[in-house]
Design an enzyme around this catalytic site. Structure first.
Site, PDB file in Angstrom:
ATOM      1  N   ARG A   1       0.883  -1.239   0.167  1.00  0.00           N
ATOM      2  CA  ARG A   1       0.022  -0.147   0.056  1.00  0.00           C
ATOM      3  C   ARG A   1       0.832   1.353  -0.075  1.00  0.00           C
ATOM      4  O   ARG A   1       0.392   2.269  -0.281  1.00  0.00           O
ATOM      5  CB  ARG A   1      -1.134   0.043   1.208  1.00  0.00           C
ATOM      6  CG  ARG A   1      -2.050  -0.999   1.004  1.00  0.00           C
ATOM      7  CD  ARG A   1      -3.083  -0.999   2.092  1.00  0.00           C
ATOM      8  NE  ARG A   1      -2.597  -1.718   3.391  1.00  0.00           N
ATOM      9  CZ  ARG A   1      -2.373  -2.788   3.746  1.00  0.00           C
ATOM     10  NH1 ARG A   1      -2.829  -3.823   2.840  1.00  0.00           N
ATOM     11  NH2 ARG A   1      -1.828  -3.013   4.947  1.00  0.00           N
TER      12      ARG A   1
ATOM     13  N   GLU B   1       5.901  -9.534  15.655  1.00  0.00           N
ATOM     14  CA  GLU B   1       5.423  -9.910  16.945  1.00  0.00           C
ATOM     15  C   GLU B   1       5.609 -11.340  17.195  1.00  0.00           C
ATOM     16  O   GLU B   1       6.024 -11.708  18.302  1.00  0.00           O
ATOM     17  CB  GLU B   1       3.822  -9.742  16.970  1.00  0.00           C
ATOM     18  CG  GLU B   1       3.194 -10.043  18.263  1.00  0.00           C
ATOM     19  CD  GLU B   1       1.795  -9.853  18.084  1.00  0.00           C
ATOM     20  OE1 GLU B   1       1.161 -10.220  19.276  1.00  0.00           O
ATOM     21  OE2 GLU B   1       1.371  -9.303  17.147  1.00  0.00           O
TER      22      GLU B   1
END
Length: 172
Positions: free
Chosen positions: A60, A97
Site C-alpha cells: 500500500r 510480533e
C-alpha cells in the site's frame, strides 16, 4: 473532507481481536483519494521537505507513494519483500510480533546524500517503517521524515522511528 468516514473498519481481521482499518474504501472514492494525496503533499510543503525520492513499502505504500512523488516532483523507490526485485539488493531483517521479516531495496536505487521521504498507508508498531529507515540510512541518505495516512497511536509506533518529522492524516 472527513477521511475517517472513508476508511472501513473490519473486525477480527486478519485474526480475532484485531480491528483492521481498510483503506480500499478510501481508494475507490475519487475525491477522497485526490484529497488524501493533495493533503500529504501540502503537509510535506509545510514541513519544507525538499524531497529527492519518496520510498513506499510493499504494497500500500506503492499506492500512496507514487502519486505523492509525482506531486512533489520526486522519484519513487519501492521497498519490497524478499525475492521481488530483479537486481542486486540491500536487505534488512526486522522483528515481528512472532518471528522476523525482511525488506529489500535495489543497491542502485539511491545515491548517497539523497533526501528521502518514507510513505505508507498505516503505522502500527513501527517495525516496517523502522526497517525501511534503516535501509535508507545504511545507504548514506538523509531521511527527511515519514508520511502515513493512518496512525494507530495506542501501538506507539513512533517510538520505533528515528527522530524526524512524522505526518499522519488520521489517528485512531
Amino acid at each position: 473532507m472527513d477521511l475517517k468516514s472513508l476508511i472501513r473498519d473490519i473486525p477480527d481481521f486478519p485474526k480475532p481481536g484485531i480491528l483492521f482499518r481498510d483503506v480500499t474504501t478510501l481508494l475507490r472514492n475519487p475525491q477522497g483519494l485526490r484529497y488524501t494525496i493533495d493533503l500529504l503533499a501540502q503537509k510535506c510543503d509545510e514541513a519544507n521537505f525538499q524531497v529527492d525520492y519518496v520510498i513506499g513499502m510493499e504494497s500500500r505504500g506503492f499506492i500512496f507513494g507514487t502519486p505523492l512523488a509525482y506531486q512533489l516532483e520526486a522519484g519513487f523507490i519501492p521497498v519490497r519483500k524478499p525475492g521481488k526485485l530483479p537486481g542486486a539488493v540491500h536487505s534488512v531483517e526486522y522483528e515481528l510480533e512472532y518471528g522476523t521479516d525482511k525488506l529489500e531495496i535495489h543497491q542502485d536505487a539511491l545515491e548517497s546524500g539523497s533526501k528521502v521521504l518514507i510513505v505508507d498507508d498505516l503505522i502500527a508498531t513501527g517495525g516496517t517503517a523502522s526497517a525501511t529507515a534503516q535501509l535508507v540510512q545504511n545507504m548514506g541518505c538523509e531521511l527527511l521524515g515519514f508520511g502515513f495516512i493512518i496512525e494507530l497511536r495506542d501501538l506507539e509506533g513512533r517510538k520505533q522511528l528515528p527522530d524526524v518529522p512524522i505526518i499522519s492524516l488520521v489517528e485512531y
